[in-house]
Structure formats: C-alpha cells, structure tokens
Design an enzyme around this catalytic site. Structure first.
Site, PDB file in Angstrom:
ATOM      1  N   LYS A  88      24.024 -19.282 -13.331  1.00  0.00           N
ATOM      2  CA  LYS A  88      25.468 -19.059 -13.253  1.00  0.00           C
ATOM      3  C   LYS A  88      26.111 -19.158 -14.632  1.00  0.00           C
ATOM      4  CE  LYS A  88      26.150 -20.668  -8.479  1.00  0.00           C
ATOM      5  NZ  LYS A  88      24.776 -21.126  -8.165  1.00  0.00           N
ATOM      6  N   HIS A 137      21.937 -25.012  -8.313  1.00  0.00           N
ATOM      7  CA  HIS A 137      23.210 -24.376  -7.959  1.00  0.00           C
ATOM      8  C   HIS A 137      24.064 -24.283  -9.219  1.00  0.00           C
ATOM      9  CE1 HIS A 137      26.419 -23.030  -5.344  1.00  0.00           C
ATOM     10  NE2 HIS A 137      27.224 -23.939  -5.864  1.00  0.00           N
ATOM     11  N   HIS A 185      29.465 -17.075 -10.750  1.00  0.00           N
ATOM     12  CA  HIS A 185      29.224 -17.517  -9.372  1.00  0.00           C
ATOM     13  C   HIS A 185      29.752 -16.442  -8.422  1.00  0.00           C
ATOM     14  CE1 HIS A 185      28.753 -19.702  -5.816  1.00  0.00           C
ATOM     15  NE2 HIS A 185      29.427 -20.807  -6.074  1.00  0.00           N
ATOM     16  N   CYS A 210      28.876 -20.288   0.094  1.00  0.00           N
ATOM     17  CA  CYS A 210      28.083 -20.047  -1.113  1.00  0.00           C
ATOM     18  C   CYS A 210      26.586 -20.260  -0.908  1.00  0.00           C
ATOM     19  CB  CYS A 210      28.597 -20.913  -2.255  1.00  0.00           C
ATOM     20  SG  CYS A 210      30.306 -20.515  -2.706  1.00  0.00           S
ATOM     21  N   PHE A 267      30.999 -24.527   0.166  1.00  0.00           N
ATOM     22  CA  PHE A 267      32.171 -25.120   0.812  1.00  0.00           C
ATOM     23  C   PHE A 267      31.902 -25.229   2.320  1.00  0.00           C
ATOM     24  CE2 PHE A 267      35.674 -23.725  -2.407  1.00  0.00           C
ATOM     25  CZ  PHE A 267      35.172 -24.615  -3.318  1.00  0.00           C
ATOM     26  N   GLU A 321      24.171 -32.580  -7.541  1.00  0.00           N
ATOM     27  CA  GLU A 321      22.804 -32.085  -7.406  1.00  0.00           C
ATOM     28  C   GLU A 321      21.843 -32.762  -8.367  1.00  0.00           C
ATOM     29  OE1 GLU A 321      21.912 -27.979  -7.982  1.00  0.00           O
ATOM     30  OE2 GLU A 321      23.605 -27.659  -9.308  1.00  0.00           O
TER      31      GLU A 321
END
Length: 422
Positions: free
Chosen positions: A341, A309, A346, A169, A405, A320
C-alpha cells in the site's frame, strides 16, 4: 479426499501499470504510484491524493457499448479476468461451464457510477424529488453489485456458482478464500476469483475525510503513504483489480499448467468490537493467522514473508504488529514484513486480491517488495518491514493478511506449488 487449490493465472489492473509485469516492476522498484487526484477537482476535500489507474478501456479491448454502460470497477474486472484466463492458458470454450464459477469481491461496488447518476437525477443535489428520466437505462446494474460478477461470468462462460463477496477491506481476500472453498468441496474445478474497486470519487473522499482516515499530506503525494513510519497520518485511497484462475491441483496438472502458488490455508475472524476501531492486542487477526496456518499444515516458524495490511494508520500498523508477534511468536522478529500500500495505495475491497497477486509473484520471482517511504520507523512497530529496497529471498511459505471496517480480519497462506503441508 482433500482437493488442493492452485493459482494458474493472474490478471491485474493497478496504479502504475496494467498487467502483471508492470505491476511487479513497480513493486520491486520501490516506486510509488500515488499522486494528486486527476479524475475530478478534489481541492474542497481534506485529502486530495490517491493512487489512480491510468486505464484506457478501449485500449484494453472493451467495446464502446461496454465502456458506456459498465462502471469503472466492472471494466477493471473484465480486463483483469481476460488477462488471468489468457495467462492460465485456458480458453473459455475449453472450460466445463457448470464446473466453472466466479467470485468477485468489492467493498463499494459501482460507487463511481451511482454517484454520477445521483448528480444527474437530482440536478447536482438541488432537488429532493429526483427525475428518473435523467438516469441511464442500466442504473439498476450499478445499484446491484452482483452485476459485476455476472459480467465476468458472461464473458468467461461460467455457469457454476457466481457471487459477489463484500466484507469491506477484506473482500479481496475473502472472495478468493470463498472460491477456494468451492473447489475444495467439489462444487467447482475452476474458479475465476478476485476483487475490484474504483472508489476514487467525491462521496468516498467525503466519507473518509469525515473520520480522518486518509492522509492530509497533500503537498507530498508521492510519499504520502507511509506504513509503519513514525510520521504516518492516514492511508492513501487507491483503485484497481486483481483476478485469478484457481484450479483443483489435478485439473491443472492434467493440462500441464504453469502454477504460481498453492493456496494452503485461509481463515477469517471478526472482532465484534467497533465499526472502525481495532483492539491493540491484535487477538482476532492473530486467531485468523493461526487458523490459516493450521489448515495449511504450516508451523509459524516456516513463514518466510508476511504481506501486511499496512494501511498507514497508526492504530492499524500497531494492531497488526501485535498480531504478528502473537501468532508467530519469536519468529515474527526474524520474518520480513512489508506493505505494498506504500506504493499503490489502499483500493479498499480490491487490495486484498492485489496483495495475493504480489505474494504469488514474490514467490515466483524470489523477491520481497519493499515498504516504500519508511525512513523513520515507529518504535512501536519494531519488526523487519523491508524498508525502501526490495530484497532477494527464496520463499516457500507466504502469509498475507487483511483488516476491514466492521472488525473483519482475514489471513491466507500461499505455499510453493510442490509443497502442501497437509
């Protein structure tokens, strides 16, 4: 001598609209493009919502042969690259082929077509020994992700470095960051860079269902993506693409190009910790932010906006938030933060490039996109997340981050074209 890099062209294929203007209009309106999946029957799955692109390949200029042979994600990339080149004012014939390159990021490559072809050759999974005669002749192109970058290179006449970057990602940030490095090092003068993914398919839904990463809020698809909200319970899958024309500053200046932003700094780190888990202290993301700011010559208290993110999973949003506090110090509490998002879902590897586009357009238009659906903030996420409504703001320095990931953590600093801190 250091070579500064600027963004002179943007192309976007996104949920809610094809092209820069529809994309930006959606973001500043606070509207969402998340809905019940329409591309196939998703009813057997735990999560049945996604942010789909209303994409008509023929209407976007792809010929019937391209439509039949290219994966959906590759089609996105071709359309966005054409937009970006047109926006930049650079025609392919005006480019020096050997000084022009391509980097395309993607997390899952040609997943949609690979799954479709597996269904065909295995008689819908019935046969262990597959029938190769039932496969399309260009199946190899789906199997090898480099075909995506090659198609963009062929369409644009790029004969310099042509590569795919796949880091989950963070691919959309890392592909642009890699392109910036090639220009800084003098390998290229122009890079066509970005990321694309079209992961809305049964196999992807099944994978995320298995680890319960996506939201099961199927009865409220338009408000299912809720970053930083107390009621969030997973991300909404999306798809899309953003591609940029990146140029060495003097190359752009020589042709009097319009410049959206300069790429001041980029850095990436890995937590070497867990395939999907994140440390709660945000140390690795904070390290990436600090390195990107240092490269840009920007102090933490000069950051005007952070594009988070903001996936809408509990561990990411807390992780975050901690990273911003660690990297920006007290200034984190005075800095607007938001997640797009919440509106476009996403799109895995593509989202980092879409977020770069959002940041460049925020600087261009003097407005911060909101975090949609943020009605009940999580007390552990206690920063200014620009809830619900866009905010006017003069932006000179913008930070955008990604988390993937495998433990990948990336950060990029964009600055106003006339301001480079080095």
């Amino acid at each position: 001598m250091h070579r500064d890099v600027v963004i002179s062209g943007i192309g976007v294929v996104s949920p809610g609209g094809i092209g820069v203007k529809p994309f930006w209009d959606l973001l500043v309106s606070g509207r969402t493009a998340t809905r019940t999946i329409t591309r196939f029957d998703a009813s057997p799955f735990r999560s049945t919502v996604a942010a789909e692109c209303d994409f008509d390949a023929a209407a976007e200029g792809l010929d019937p042969e391209d439509v039949s042979r290219l994966d959906r994600a590759t089609q996105f990339a071709l359309v966005a690259a054409r937009q970006a080149l047109k926006d930049s004012g650079l025609a392919p014939e005006e480019l020096d082929p050997c000084r022009t390159g391509v980097t395309i990021g993607s997390a899952v490559g040609c997943t949609t077509s690979l799954e479709r072809e597996y269904v065909a050759v295995s008689h819908a999974g019935r046969d262990w020994l597959v029938d190769p005669d039932r496969a399309v002749p260009h199946l190899y192109d789906y199997y090898v992700p480099s075909s995506m970058a090659a198609e963009v290179a062929w369409a644009s006449g790029a004969e310099g470095p042509v590569q795919v970057v796949s880091t989950g990602c963070t691919s959309g940030l890392d592909s642009v960051g890699h392109a910036v490095r090639l220009i800084e090092e003098g390998v290229s003068d122009v890079m066509i860079a970005g990321a694309t993914d079209a992961p809305i398919s049964p196999i992807t839904l099944a994978c995320f269902d298995a680890i319960r990463a996506t939201t099961p809020r199927n009865d409220e698809p338009t408000t299912a993506s809720r970053p930083f909200d107390r009621t969030r319970n997973g991300f909404v899958l999306g798809e899309g693409c953003a591609v940029f024309v990146l140029e060495e500053r003097e190359h752009a200046r020589a042709r009097d190009a319009h410049v959206y932003a300069a790429v001041g700094g980029f850095a990436s780190r890995c937590n070497a910790y867990h395939m999907t888990g994140l440390r709660p202290d945000g140390k690795e993301m904070a390290a990436a932010i600090a390195a990107a700011l240092d490269e840009a010559g920007v102090a933490p208290d000069a950051v005007d906006y952070v594009n988070a993110h903001g996936s809408g999973t509990k561990q990411n949003d807390r992780h975050e938030t901690a990273a911003f506090k660690r990297a920006l110090g007290d200034h984190a509490r005075r800095t607007p933060v938001s997640s797009i998002k919440s509106m476009i879902g996403h799109s895995l590897g593509a989202i980092g490039s879409l977020e770069i586009a959002a940041c460049a357009l925020a600087m261009e238009n003097g407005a911060i996109p909101p975090t949609a659906n943020l009605h009940d903030p999580d007390p552990e996420c206690d920063l200014d997340y620009v809830p619900l409504v866009a905010r006017e703001a003069a932006l000179d320095t913008v930070l955008t981050v990604g988390s993937g990931f495998g433990g990948f953590q990336s950060a990029m600093v964009l600055t106003r074209p006339g301001r480079v801190g080095r």
